[in-house]
Motif scaffolding. Structure first.
Motif, mmCIF file in Angstrom:
data_model
loop_
_atom_site.group_PDB
_atom_site.id
_atom_site.type_symbol
_atom_site.label_atom_id
_atom_site.label_comp_id
_atom_site.label_asym_id
_atom_site.label_seq_id
_atom_site.Cartn_x
_atom_site.Cartn_y
_atom_site.Cartn_z
ATOM 1 N N GLU A 243 3.113 16.419 7.470
ATOM 2 C CA GLU A 243 2.168 16.628 6.375
ATOM 3 C C GLU A 243 1.413 17.938 6.562
ATOM 4 O O GLU A 243 1.137 18.345 7.678
ATOM 5 C CB GLU A 243 1.175 15.459 6.335
ATOM 6 C CG GLU A 243 0.226 15.352 7.537
ATOM 7 C CD GLU A 243 0.796 14.593 8.736
ATOM 8 O OE1 GLU A 243 2.002 14.294 8.718
ATOM 9 O OE2 GLU A 243 0.034 14.310 9.677
ATOM 10 N N HIS A 278 4.653 8.798 1.882
ATOM 11 C CA HIS A 278 3.866 8.818 3.125
ATOM 12 C C HIS A 278 3.201 10.188 3.327
ATOM 13 O O HIS A 278 1.983 10.277 3.511
ATOM 14 C CB HIS A 278 4.795 8.495 4.299
ATOM 15 C CG HIS A 278 4.112 8.480 5.631
ATOM 16 N ND1 HIS A 278 3.682 7.316 6.238
ATOM 17 C CD2 HIS A 278 3.777 9.480 6.480
ATOM 18 C CE1 HIS A 278 3.108 7.608 7.384
ATOM 19 N NE2 HIS A 278 3.155 8.923 7.559
ATOM 20 N N GLU A 279 4.001 11.227 3.283
ATOM 21 C CA GLU A 279 3.451 12.563 3.562
ATOM 22 C C GLU A 279 2.450 12.972 2.481
ATOM 23 O O GLU A 279 1.472 13.653 2.758
ATOM 24 C CB GLU A 279 4.577 13.601 3.670
ATOM 25 C CG GLU A 279 5.662 13.274 4.703
ATOM 26 C CD GLU A 279 5.139 13.028 6.113
ATOM 27 O OE1 GLU A 279 3.969 13.342 6.387
ATOM 28 O OE2 GLU A 279 5.907 12.493 6.939
ATOM 29 N N HIS A 282 -0.949 11.577 3.025
ATOM 30 C CA HIS A 282 -1.651 12.330 4.070
ATOM 31 C C HIS A 282 -2.448 13.512 3.506
ATOM 32 O O HIS A 282 -3.336 14.027 4.184
ATOM 33 C CB HIS A 282 -0.649 12.900 5.072
ATOM 34 C CG HIS A 282 -0.264 11.962 6.179
ATOM 35 N ND1 HIS A 282 -1.169 11.194 6.858
ATOM 36 C CD2 HIS A 282 0.953 11.713 6.754
ATOM 37 C CE1 HIS A 282 -0.536 10.498 7.803
ATOM 38 N NE2 HIS A 282 0.750 10.787 7.757
ATOM 39 N N GLU A 312 -2.239 7.022 10.521
ATOM 40 C CA GLU A 312 -0.807 6.777 10.320
ATOM 41 C C GLU A 312 -0.535 5.359 9.813
ATOM 42 O O GLU A 312 0.360 5.154 9.005
ATOM 43 C CB GLU A 312 -0.030 7.036 11.613
ATOM 44 C CG GLU A 312 0.016 8.507 12.002
ATOM 45 C CD GLU A 312 0.649 9.412 10.946
ATOM 46 O OE1 GLU A 312 1.305 8.907 10.014
ATOM 47 O OE2 GLU A 312 0.475 10.638 11.051
ATOM 48 N N TYR A 382 1.984 3.267 13.968
ATOM 49 C CA TYR A 382 2.468 3.320 12.579
ATOM 50 C C TYR A 382 2.720 1.892 12.080
ATOM 51 O O TYR A 382 2.135 1.445 11.093
ATOM 52 C CB TYR A 382 3.802 4.070 12.476
ATOM 53 C CG TYR A 382 3.732 5.558 12.560
ATOM 54 C CD1 TYR A 382 3.745 6.343 11.415
ATOM 55 C CD2 TYR A 382 3.699 6.199 13.787
ATOM 56 C CE1 TYR A 382 3.710 7.722 11.485
ATOM 57 C CE2 TYR A 382 3.665 7.585 13.878
ATOM 58 C CZ TYR A 382 3.680 8.340 12.724
ATOM 59 O OH TYR A 382 3.641 9.690 12.808
HETATM 60 ZN ZN ZN Z 1 2.350 10.190 8.951
#
Ligand code: ZN
Length: 591
Positions: A243, A278-279, A282, A312, A382
């Motif tokens: 990210e 996900h990214e 972030h 995370e 995670y």
């Molecule tokens: Zn991550």
């Protein structure tokens, strides 16, 4: 006064970037320079300075010698009134974390290329990006989220950032790539694909637009970035994402992309969308809402925080959830993904040895340096972190009759950052969650974040109208999520293997039949039950056995043959299936 960098792909075939750093106002006491030891988002010391091949400096009066201070630092002589440092960097790391250059493309993170001018880190930086000299590479283009000052149509030219931290937070891709642009809530988004592949760019853009708009609206408009770039490198084998404040670098497999004409969301495309989600999350959670320990970021050594489970784990919870919320997958498919995450956590005995706070703190030497004992010794911040987020979400919903949720905690964290730029301290999330739930949640956080006992998943999932069932794994590749297929489960061996020339034991789980038999990671399994074994053969053999059977086993440890018979056990029921209770409907806020 700004710091000037010039980057040129000097020798693509030799994987060499040339960088020139010009400092108009060097420290008269002897300017110090250093390259980061790690890249934010990837918590491991990588010592990028080892890839600096040659380095020379000159001042107004001619060449000056730099004194090497340590593994990543140099110092210029006293009294220089200007300084020009020219160096070459070897770039042959095909990952999202470093730099890579050849005749097909160039990619770099600033942490691999840009020496930090110590004491002047807050000054604006200018970057001049030059073309490779080769006539065959004149058609290269540039993709980056770095703000440009004056660039040509291909993107070569001048860029400018507010400071060094921003300079190293905009990775750059150059080469012949495919680019598509889409709008999400008024923000221009770019999708850049490098590599050899066949896919449907329009479809990817449409799907990404849904994810991006859902997340921007979740945290509230306007989005915190003016532009956003997905930099995607497509390869045969590889996977990863990193990210950044206005972009992400992704490395994916060809099959992660949807084929032209394909209408359904395949599992491998879903994996790609989940990574993008996900990214992108972030962009708020870790790039802006961030641990106080990362303010300012110290890139010369490890920076420990017990909070990666939040940055995370919560991000991992929301990444798949947003695929569901924006309609890319249905509830059933979402629950299958969630069940796989639960299975991943429960199939490792390490969950009883390390809390997610400890896993976060020791990420540098444990999670990022996993060895054969990792499943017995550590837990993923995670995977378990995302389950902590799930339970916290459920808990807040239960205490507030579904009026509030983890969404409110994230929005409060965002407001806190947006209004006052406050970093997240160890107890910040705990306190905000308790305020929103209207309840003391200390007991939950002690168990979930600092403890090693299993989470009360069954009870918490029922808040979502979801029923959890456990069953035994049916094969070595059974990752959970789907109901039992066989009448009888496989008996338990408790070893994992990797197929090399021979079949090698990769992991021996604690308290398993293989451990009791004396097997060890690294042993070569020569024969089991008198038969030569391949990876597929092991499951086939186990399918014909039952718990309590004794199998003859011969293994090589180094060059010594060992006879270590194994008594098969009953496979523990640690594989998860999630079902919706028909009488419940998924709560609105879950959707
Ligand atoms: Zn991550």
């Amino acid at each position: 006064m700004s710091i000037h960098y010039t980057v040129k792909p000097l020798d693509p075939a030799g994987h060499i970037f040339e960088v020139v750093l010009e400092i108009s106002d060097p420290d008269p006491a002897g300017q110090r320079l250093s390259l980061p030891a790690w890249i934010p988002g990837s918590y491991m010391i990588r010592d990028f300075a080892r890839n600096i091949v040659e380095i020379h400096a000159e001042s107004d009066s001619g060449p000056v010698s730099l004194v090497k201070l340590d593994k990543a630092g140099w110092q210029a002589p006293e009294g220089c009134t200007s300084l020009r440092v020219k160096y070459t960097v070897y770039a042959w790391d095909l990952s999202v974390r470093a730099a890579h250059l050849d005749q097909t493309h160039g990619f770099f993170n600033g942490t691999s290329l840009f020496l930090c001018v110590e004491g002047q880190r807050d000054k604006p930086c200018e970057l001049l990006l030059e073309r490779a000299g080769e006539s065959s590479l004149q058609d290269w283009q540039v993709a980056t989220a770095m703000p440009s000052m004056s660039v040509d149509d291909a993107g070569f030219g001048r860029y400018r950032t507010e400071d060094y931290d921003e300079l190293v937070d905009h990775p750059v891709e150059m080469g012949r790539f495919e680019r598509a642009v889409f709008d999400a809530c008024g923000v221009e988004h770019e999708l850049v694909l490098t590599g050899r592949y066949r896919t449907d760019m329009d479809r990817i853009c449409q799907d990404l637009k849904r994810i991006c708009e859902a997340q921007i609206r979740f945290f509230g408009e306007p989005a915190p970035m003016e532009r956003y770039v997905f930099l995607v490198m497509v390869v045969g084998n590889g996977y990863g994402g990193l990210e950044h404040r206005a972009s992400t670098s992704l490395l994916i497999r060809r099959e992660n992309l949807p084929l032209p004409g394909e209408k359904t969301v395949s599992d491998s495309y879903l994996e790609f969308l989940g990574l993008c989600s996900h990214e992108y999350f972030h962009t708020w959670n870790v790039k802006r809402i961030r641990p106080a320990a990362f303010m300012p970021l110290r890139l010369s050594a490890e920076v420990h925080t017990p909070l990666l489970w939040a940055f995370e784990g919560i991000t991992s919870y929301y990444d798949d959830l947003f695929l569901y919320r924006c309609g890319l997958i249905d509830a059933e498919r979402y629950l299958r993904l969630l069940a796989k995450t639960i299975t991943r956590v429960y199939q490792s005995p390490g969950r009883h040895r390390q809390s997610v706070a400890e896993s976060s703190f020791d990420a540098w030497t444990k999670f990022y340096k996993q060895d054969e004992n990792a499943p017995n010794a550590i837990v993923s911040y995670y995977a378990k972190g995302s389950l902590v987020a799930l339970c916290l979400d459920a808990l807040i919903r239960m205490h507030t009759d579904h009026q509030r949720s983890l969404d409110d905690v994230m929005q409060a964290l965002w407001k806190r950052w947006n209004d006052r730029q406050l970093g997240v301290e160890d107890g910040t999330i705990q306190q905000l969650a308790a305020e929103i739930a209207g309840e003391d949640l200390d007991g939950f956080f002690q168990l979930a974040v600092d403890g090693v006992e299993d989470l009360p998943l069954e009870a918490h999932l029922s808040a979502f109208g979801v029923r959890l069932e456990w069953r035994a794994a049916e094969s070595s590749s059974d990752t959970g999520g789907s109901p039992a297929k066989r009448d009888a489960a496989l008996p338990w061996l408790g070893a994992r293997f990797r197929q090399e020339k021979d079949l090698v034991v990769s992991v021996v789980l604690d308290d398993s039949p293989a451990r009791r038999a004396g097997w060890s990671a690294g042993d070569t399994l020569v024969a089991l039950d008198g038969l030569r074994m391949s990876l597929a053969d092991v499951d086939k053999l186990l399918a014909r056995c039952t718990s309590g059977d004794v199998l003859d086993a011969h293994l090589f440890r180094r060059d010594e043959l060992l006879h270590l018979p194994v008594t098969l056990g009953a496979t523990p029921k640690l594989t998860c299936v999630l079902l919706t209770e028909e009488q419940h409907r998924l709560p609105v806020r879950f959707a």
